[in-house]
Design an enzyme around this catalytic site. Structure first.
Site, PDB file in Angstrom:
ATOM      1  N   CYS A 239       0.842  -1.202   0.000  1.00 28.98           N
ATOM      2  CA  CYS A 239       0.000   0.000   0.000  1.00 28.98           C
ATOM      3  C   CYS A 239       0.875   1.249   0.000  1.00 28.98           C
ATOM      4  O   CYS A 239       1.726   1.419   0.877  1.00 28.98           O
ATOM      5  CB  CYS A 239      -0.918  -0.005   1.221  1.00 28.98           C
ATOM      6  SG  CYS A 239      -1.912   1.506   1.374  1.00 28.98           S
ATOM      7  N   CYS A 353      -1.093   4.288  -6.681  1.00 34.60           N
ATOM      8  CA  CYS A 353      -2.166   3.653  -5.931  1.00 34.60           C
ATOM      9  C   CYS A 353      -2.462   2.324  -6.616  1.00 34.60           C
ATOM     10  O   CYS A 353      -2.508   2.262  -7.858  1.00 34.60           O
ATOM     11  CB  CYS A 353      -3.414   4.536  -5.905  1.00 34.60           C
ATOM     12  SG  CYS A 353      -4.778   3.812  -4.964  1.00 34.60           S
TER      13      CYS A 353
END
Length: 399
Positions: A239, A353
């Protein structure tokens, strides 16, 4: 077989997993129909040999009739049951060894239900002299990688360290070990166990004292300690936004940490050494934390980001993608936002992302697109195989 012929491979044997019998029977019919004269061995994952061989032969016969292939001789069916273990999907020491061995030496992932036991069977056959030195044995990898993700104990069987592998990686098989199953579901190790990174960061530092349970840092630190205790040799976090809490992780363990942010920056600079402006498609929390901006600034690279209504549109798109919407409308809107950055002068785009590459590809934009997830996967495999030195820690090792 066509690929083997094109590559000039003169195969001597084929090995596959044998479960519901479809793959095994289909391969048998294909080999027979092509007059390959190539022995096929199935490694059972759920039934005894006699039952499984009967199932495979019956299905192969039915399939052969449909496609006009001669009858399949019963003696051509071989389905060994020595590696089934206590039952279907239940781990065995041999399966665990096979999964770790392939990951450590070849960077190939096997699942614990099918390919792990099939490879255990192949290794067992080699060890007992089933094949002659120099023979070419084809192992049919049928996939199943997603099954590796929710399985916590399949690769933590008490095997012990095997020493340095071919690439000198030693215990890097610890990447696949996550230790014993948790006592409570909220203690599970994985990104989904952490509080929402966007909400925690956007509510500001004050949330650390007002609502400590909502802050990902301590949860990520606990995960890191658990992974170290389970035998991991280095840490990876997929992440982007969660890297805002990197210090919490580093302060909790003595393991090297592979930074997705830094690896992506380095990949971009390798792509464009003279880069001056990079466009960043990232969450508002990632932008607020200044993760990529801080990484690129020492290299005199200006980071261009979405702002205002464009950033709001981007965040809305991410949640639509998370909900499973990757249709043409979402793709078109993501491309439009990426083009805004290109029009602003971005020479390279960073998909900062994990959801972005699901709807945006290199063919969609006129500037090079660097996928941070792909970069991390490639570098992780290099580190795990000992092809690159592990990164040095950025903070002092805790006592």
């Amino acid at each position: 077989m066509g690929q083997a012929y094109q590559m000039g491979l003169d195969l001597d044997h084929v090995v596959c997993a044998s479960g519901s019998a479809g793959t095994h029977a289909g391969l048998l019919v294909g080999l027979t129909g092509n007059t390959a004269h190539l022995p096929l061995t199935g490694i059972n994952v759920r039934r005894d040999r006699q039952t499984q061989e009967g199932n495979v032969h019956a299905l192969a016969q039915q399939t052969a009739e449909l496609v006009g292939v001669p009858d399949i001789p019963r003696e051509a069916v071989r389905a060994l049951d020595e590696w089934v273990g206590p039952g279907y999907s239940l781990p065995t020491a041999e399966m665990t060894e096979a999964v770790q061995l392939l990951a450590r030496l070849e960077g190939i992932l096997l699942d614990p239900v099918y390919t792990g036991k099939a490879m255990a069977g192949l290794i067992g056959l080699v060890r007992r002299g089933e094949f002659e030195p120099g023979q070419k044995v084809l192992f049919v990898h049928t996939g199943g990688r997603p099954r590796c993700m929710p399985t916590r104990t399949c690769c933590s069987h008490e095997q012990g360290r095997r020493g340095a592998g071919r690439y000198g990686t030693g215990g890097h098989a610890g990447l696949l070990r996550q230790g014993p199953a948790p006592r409570r579901s909220r203690e599970r190790s994985g990104a989904s166990a952490a509080p929402d990174r966007q909400q925690s960061w956007r509510t500001g530092p004050e949330c650390r004292s007002v609502r400590p349970g909502r802050v990902p840092g301590p949860v990520l630190a606990q995960m890191a300690r658990g992974l170290q205790a389970s035998g991991a040799d280095f840490l990876v976090m997929v992440c982007n936004t969660a890297h805002a809490f990197e210090d919490d992780i580093l302060n909790a363990t003595s393991l090297p940490f592979v930074s997705l942010i830094e690896e992506t920056r380095d990949a971009v600079l390798r792509e464009r050494p003279a880069l001056r402006r990079v466009g960043l498609l990232a969450t508002n929390a990632c932008l607020d934390a200044g993760l990529y901006q801080s990484a690129f600034a020492p290299h005199d690279v200006r980071t261009l980001t979405l702002e205002g209504a464009s950033l709001e549109r981007f965040m809305e798109l991410l949640y639509r993608i998370k909900a499973g919407n990757t249709g043409p409308d979402v793709r078109a809107e993501m491309r439009s936002l990426a083009l805004e950055l290109v029009d602003a002068g971005a020479e390279v785009l960073v998909a900062g992302c994990t959801e972005v590459p699901l709807v945006l590809g290199a063919q969609d934009v006129p500037a090079p697109l660097v996928n941070s997830t792909d970069v991390l996967v490639e570098r992780t495999l290099q580190y795990a195989r000992g092809l690159a030195p592990l990164p040095e820690r950025s903070v002092e090792t805790p006592a």
